[in-house]
Design a protein around this motif. Structure first.
Motif, PDB file in Angstrom:
ATOM      1  N   THR A   1    -110.906  33.443   3.964  1.00  0.00           N
ATOM      2  CA  THR A   1    -112.549  33.301   5.275  1.00  0.00           C
ATOM      3  C   THR A   1    -113.201  34.718   6.055  1.00  0.00           C
ATOM      4  OG1 THR A   1    -110.378  31.586   6.268  1.00  0.00           O
ATOM      5  CG2 THR A   1    -112.279  32.118   7.597  1.00  0.00           C
ATOM      6  N   ALA A   2    -112.534  35.508   5.537  1.00  0.00           N
ATOM      7  CA  ALA A   2    -113.367  36.877   6.510  1.00  0.00           C
ATOM      8  C   ALA A   2    -114.481  36.568   5.179  1.00  0.00           C
ATOM      9  CB  ALA A   2    -112.577  37.852   6.305  1.00  0.00           C
ATOM     10  N   ALA A   3    -113.782  37.184   3.663  1.00  0.00           N
ATOM     11  CA  ALA A   3    -114.386  37.302   2.432  1.00  0.00           C
ATOM     12  C   ALA A   3    -115.641  36.331   2.508  1.00  0.00           C
ATOM     13  CB  ALA A   3    -113.944  37.659   1.512  1.00  0.00           C
ATOM     14  N   MET A   4    -115.436  35.246   2.862  1.00  0.00           N
ATOM     15  CA  MET A   4    -116.253  33.915   2.885  1.00  0.00           C
ATOM     16  C   MET A   4    -117.823  34.274   4.071  1.00  0.00           C
ATOM     17  SD  MET A   4    -115.861  32.328  -0.313  1.00  0.00           S
ATOM     18  CE  MET A   4    -114.772  33.468  -0.875  1.00  0.00           C
ATOM     19  N   LEU A   5    -117.996  35.086   4.647  1.00  0.00           N
ATOM     20  CA  LEU A   5    -118.497  35.219   5.600  1.00  0.00           C
ATOM     21  C   LEU A   5    -119.692  35.811   5.590  1.00  0.00           C
ATOM     22  CD1 LEU A   5    -116.302  35.237   9.055  1.00  0.00           C
ATOM     23  CD2 LEU A   5    -118.579  33.553   8.470  1.00  0.00           C
ATOM     24  N   ASP A   6    -119.379  36.781   4.105  1.00  0.00           N
ATOM     25  CA  ASP A   6    -120.479  37.885   3.703  1.00  0.00           C
ATOM     26  C   ASP A   6    -121.450  36.907   2.518  1.00  0.00           C
ATOM     27  OD1 ASP A   6    -119.709  40.162   4.072  1.00  0.00           O
ATOM     28  OD2 ASP A   6    -117.911  40.142   2.981  1.00  0.00           O
TER      29      ASP A   6
ATOM     30  N   TYR B   1    -121.845  33.299   3.132  1.00  0.00           N
ATOM     31  CA  TYR B   1    -122.324  32.025   4.221  1.00  0.00           C
ATOM     32  C   TYR B   1    -122.092  32.451   5.579  1.00  0.00           C
ATOM     33  CZ  TYR B   1    -120.358  29.281   0.134  1.00  0.00           C
ATOM     34  OH  TYR B   1    -119.839  29.361  -1.182  1.00  0.00           O
ATOM     35  N   ASP B   2    -123.184  31.224   6.007  1.00  0.00           N
ATOM     36  CA  ASP B   2    -123.805  31.105   7.186  1.00  0.00           C
ATOM     37  C   ASP B   2    -122.993  31.004   7.556  1.00  0.00           C
ATOM     38  OD1 ASP B   2    -125.897  33.077   6.179  1.00  0.00           O
ATOM     39  OD2 ASP B   2    -127.036  31.132   6.531  1.00  0.00           O
ATOM     40  N   LEU B   3    -121.891  30.086   7.569  1.00  0.00           N
ATOM     41  CA  LEU B   3    -120.972  29.677   8.273  1.00  0.00           C
ATOM     42  C   LEU B   3    -119.396  28.987   7.847  1.00  0.00           C
ATOM     43  CD1 LEU B   3    -121.687  26.748  10.554  1.00  0.00           C
ATOM     44  CD2 LEU B   3    -119.409  26.291   9.539  1.00  0.00           C
ATOM     45  N   VAL B   4    -118.665  29.427   7.993  1.00  0.00           N
ATOM     46  CA  VAL B   4    -117.750  29.520   7.172  1.00  0.00           C
ATOM     47  C   VAL B   4    -116.537  28.812   8.249  1.00  0.00           C
ATOM     48  CG1 VAL B   4    -115.633  30.179   6.180  1.00  0.00           C
ATOM     49  CG2 VAL B   4    -117.942  31.433   5.538  1.00  0.00           C
ATOM     50  N   LEU B   5    -115.941  27.390   7.806  1.00  0.00           N
ATOM     51  CA  LEU B   5    -115.342  26.490   8.474  1.00  0.00           C
ATOM     52  C   LEU B   5    -113.832  26.762   7.782  1.00  0.00           C
ATOM     53  CD1 LEU B   5    -115.084  23.025  10.227  1.00  0.00           C
ATOM     54  CD2 LEU B   5    -113.095  23.870   9.058  1.00  0.00           C
ATOM     55  N   SER B   6    -112.524  27.329   8.695  1.00  0.00           N
ATOM     56  CA  SER B   6    -111.192  27.038   8.158  1.00  0.00           C
ATOM     57  C   SER B   6    -110.446  26.822   9.470  1.00  0.00           C
ATOM     58  CB  SER B   6    -110.867  28.977   7.670  1.00  0.00           C
ATOM     59  OG  SER B   6    -109.952  29.091   6.888  1.00  0.00           O
ATOM     60  N   HIS B   7    -109.878  25.854   8.506  1.00  0.00           N
ATOM     61  CA  HIS B   7    -108.876  25.065   8.583  1.00  0.00           C
ATOM     62  C   HIS B   7    -107.322  24.902   7.913  1.00  0.00           C
ATOM     63  CE1 HIS B   7    -106.993  20.638   8.295  1.00  0.00           C
ATOM     64  NE2 HIS B   7    -106.965  20.817   9.550  1.00  0.00           N
ATOM     65  N   ILE B   8    -106.161  24.915   9.372  1.00  0.00           N
ATOM     66  CA  ILE B   8    -105.156  25.279   8.704  1.00  0.00           C
ATOM     67  C   ILE B   8    -104.371  23.584   9.323  1.00  0.00           C
ATOM     68  CG2 ILE B   8    -103.111  26.235   9.438  1.00  0.00           C
ATOM     69  CD1 ILE B   8    -106.243  28.055  10.497  1.00  0.00           C
ATOM     70  N   GLU B   9    -103.316  23.006   9.217  1.00  0.00           N
ATOM     71  CA  GLU B   9    -102.700  21.784   9.058  1.00  0.00           C
ATOM     72  C   GLU B   9    -101.920  21.816   9.654  1.00  0.00           C
ATOM     73  OE1 GLU B   9    -104.156  18.241   8.806  1.00  0.00           O
ATOM     74  OE2 GLU B   9    -102.452  17.159   8.959  1.00  0.00           O
ATOM     75  N   ALA B  10    -100.888  23.030   9.583  1.00  0.00           N
ATOM     76  CA  ALA B  10     -99.444  22.853   9.645  1.00  0.00           C
ATOM     77  C   ALA B  10     -99.108  22.791  11.146  1.00  0.00           C
ATOM     78  CB  ALA B  10     -99.025  23.997   9.464  1.00  0.00           C
ATOM     79  N   PRO B  11     -99.833  23.113  12.266  1.00  0.00           N
ATOM     80  CA  PRO B  11     -99.440  22.760  13.261  1.00  0.00           C
ATOM     81  C   PRO B  11     -99.131  21.070  13.517  1.00  0.00           C
ATOM     82  CG  PRO B  11    -100.780  24.140  13.632  1.00  0.00           C
ATOM     83  CD  PRO B  11    -100.876  23.961  12.393  1.00  0.00           C
ATOM     84  N   ASP B  12    -100.331  20.604  13.115  1.00  0.00           N
ATOM     85  CA  ASP B  12    -100.099  19.170  13.221  1.00  0.00           C
ATOM     86  C   ASP B  12     -98.955  18.447  12.770  1.00  0.00           C
ATOM     87  OD1 ASP B  12    -101.282  16.369  13.560  1.00  0.00           O
ATOM     88  OD2 ASP B  12    -101.266  16.642  11.437  1.00  0.00           O
ATOM     89  N   GLU B  13     -98.493  19.093  11.211  1.00  0.00           N
ATOM     90  CA  GLU B  13     -97.554  18.502  10.532  1.00  0.00           C
ATOM     91  C   GLU B  13     -95.822  18.470  11.085  1.00  0.00           C
ATOM     92  OE1 GLU B  13     -97.620  16.369   8.217  1.00  0.00           O
ATOM     93  OE2 GLU B  13     -99.495  16.218   7.171  1.00  0.00           O
ATOM     94  N   ALA B  14     -95.974  19.918  11.250  1.00  0.00           N
ATOM     95  CA  ALA B  14     -94.834  20.445  12.632  1.00  0.00           C
ATOM     96  C   ALA B  14     -94.563  19.318  13.885  1.00  0.00           C
ATOM     97  CB  ALA B  14     -94.912  21.789  13.232  1.00  0.00           C
TER      98      ALA B  14
END
Ligand SMILES: [Zn+2]
Length: 402
Positions: free
Chosen positions: A281-286, A288-301
């Motif tokens: 996610t950090a690397a993609m900021l170089d 792209y202007d906008l990076v969205l990083s989504h993590i599903e794990a808390p929902d599944e838990a």
């Protein structure tokens, strides 16, 4: 003009209600989250209603809202968004259904995810079903784990009521099967899957290994393809990148005209590669202007009522994603960061909640009045309440005059 860099982190379903097990704290309050707290304290926090009245609380509706698109205008169902992720071509009259693999025991919906069944197992079971049914105009598309799709390219119209299986844990499944015009063929598919899967060796092995079997398919989330304007047309941000373990958000990215970046070892569960996702996610900021990083794990838990894993997931997201991305953003002259669960998922009910979600925002020209650690309670006490969740994106992108 300098280009502003934007990062959005979505810990899916992380918001919750106070729990007895946690001495009246929410999982977000109980978790050690120094980085999310920094975002909230250096910036500001508030509430946004991402599920408009009349909509079922789910990531399809809530994520569409937080991306800046009013679900009342653009939401045609969850399944069509996932079809976009798989780049399944759809004509205007085609129908798409989500085809979950689920665990129903003695008529009770035990698990909407069939124990987080593997892609390979899901593929085999769907193939068995498709070949046995041999129905004209229906096509099965395997997705990630229990999340598969069924596309109908025939001439019949559907007007059916369906129910997300994660909304009916421990309920009598038969009460919630598809009803209405066109429901008969859907129920034929569901019933046949139950017969075919009952003694299938994949399920025998899963039972032996104490994993939930896939006892049948569950059809829901149906709709036609949506028509959404590209993100650059709507908000003027030139390039966007989506990082996610689930097809729903990949699909939204495709519809928005964003690229999708895959991380090695990224899954929708707590076994995901948090560190890899944070690094990428950090690397993609170089680029792209906008990076969205989504993590599903808390929902599944949350859906498993597993508050320990939920807290662990939140802490991992804080340490391995929010922290590194926050540090990376600070290397750019102009930047802004947004952290928010798309919707609450409540441990007590194992379901998505309808309360407004809590967000924390920091960066260039973002300043709050009451610095406090990030939590549902502190967000509610904050000075920013966004009644129409889809307006949050505009606030986030526009800058100083929040
Ligand atoms: Zn969920």
């Amino acid at each position: 003009m300098r280009t502003m860099k934007y990062a959005i982190i979505i810990p899916d379903g992380a918001a919750d209600e106070p729990l007895k097990e946690l001495g009246g704290k929410t999982p977000l309050e109980a978790a050690h989250t120094p980085n999310m707290d920094r975002v909230a304290m250096e910036g500001r926090q508030g509430l946004a209603s991402t599920v408009p009245p009349g909509f079922e609380s789910g990531s399809d509706v809530a994520t569409m809202s937080l991306l800046g698109y009013d679900p009342a205008k653009y939401h045609t169902g969850r399944a069509p968004l996932e079809a976009a992720a798989q780049r399944i071509p759809l004509s205007a009259t085609d129908w798409v259904f989500r085809c979950n693999l689920v665990t129903v025991v003695d008529g009770i919906m035990k698990d909407h995810s069939a124990g987080g069944i593997t892609n390979a197992e899901a593929r085999v079971l769907l193939k068995v079903l498709a070949e046995d049914l041999n129905l004209a105009d229906f096509e099965f598309y395997p997705g990630v784990s229990y999340r598969n799709l069924l596309v109908y390219r025939g001439r019949h119209e559907f007007d059916v009521q369906t129910k997300p299986p994660h909304e009916i844990p421990e309920e009598v499944a038969a009460k919630w099967v598809p009803k209405g015009t066109g429901a008969a063929v859907l129920n034929q598919i569901i019933d046949r899957s139950r017969e075919l899967f009952a003694r299938h060796e994949i399920n025998e092995v899963r039972r032996e290994n104490k994993m939930n079997p896939a006892t049948q398919v569950w059809l829901w989330g149906q709709g036609h393809a949506p028509a959404m304007p590209k993100f650059v047309e709507k908000f003027g941000v030139k390039s966007g990148c989506m990082i996610t373990g689930v097809d729903l958000l990949r699909g939204l990215a495709v519809l928005l005209g964003w690229d999708v970046h895959e991380v090695e070892g990224m899954t929708s569960f707590h076994d995901t590669n948090y560190a890899g996702q944070g690094k990428d996610t950090a690397a993609m900021l170089d680029q792209y202007d906008l990076v969205l990083s989504h993590i599903e794990a808390p929902d599944e838990a949350s859906h498993q009522a597993d508050w320990k894993t939920k807290i662990a997931a939140i802490e991992h997201i804080d340490k391995y994603v929010v922290g590194p991305v926050y540090e990376k953003l600070k290397t750019f002259p102009e930047w802004r960061m947004l952290v928010l669960p798309d919707h609450p998922t409540n441990i007590a009910t194992r379901k998505h909640g309808y309360a407004p979600t809590c967000f924390a925002m920091a960066g260039t020209r973002v300043k709050g009045l009451r610095p406090a650690p990030y939590s549902e309670r502190n967000s509610a006490a904050g000075d920013l309440k966004i009644e129409h969740g889809h307006e949050l994106m505009e606030y986030f992108l526009r800058g100083g005059n929040l």
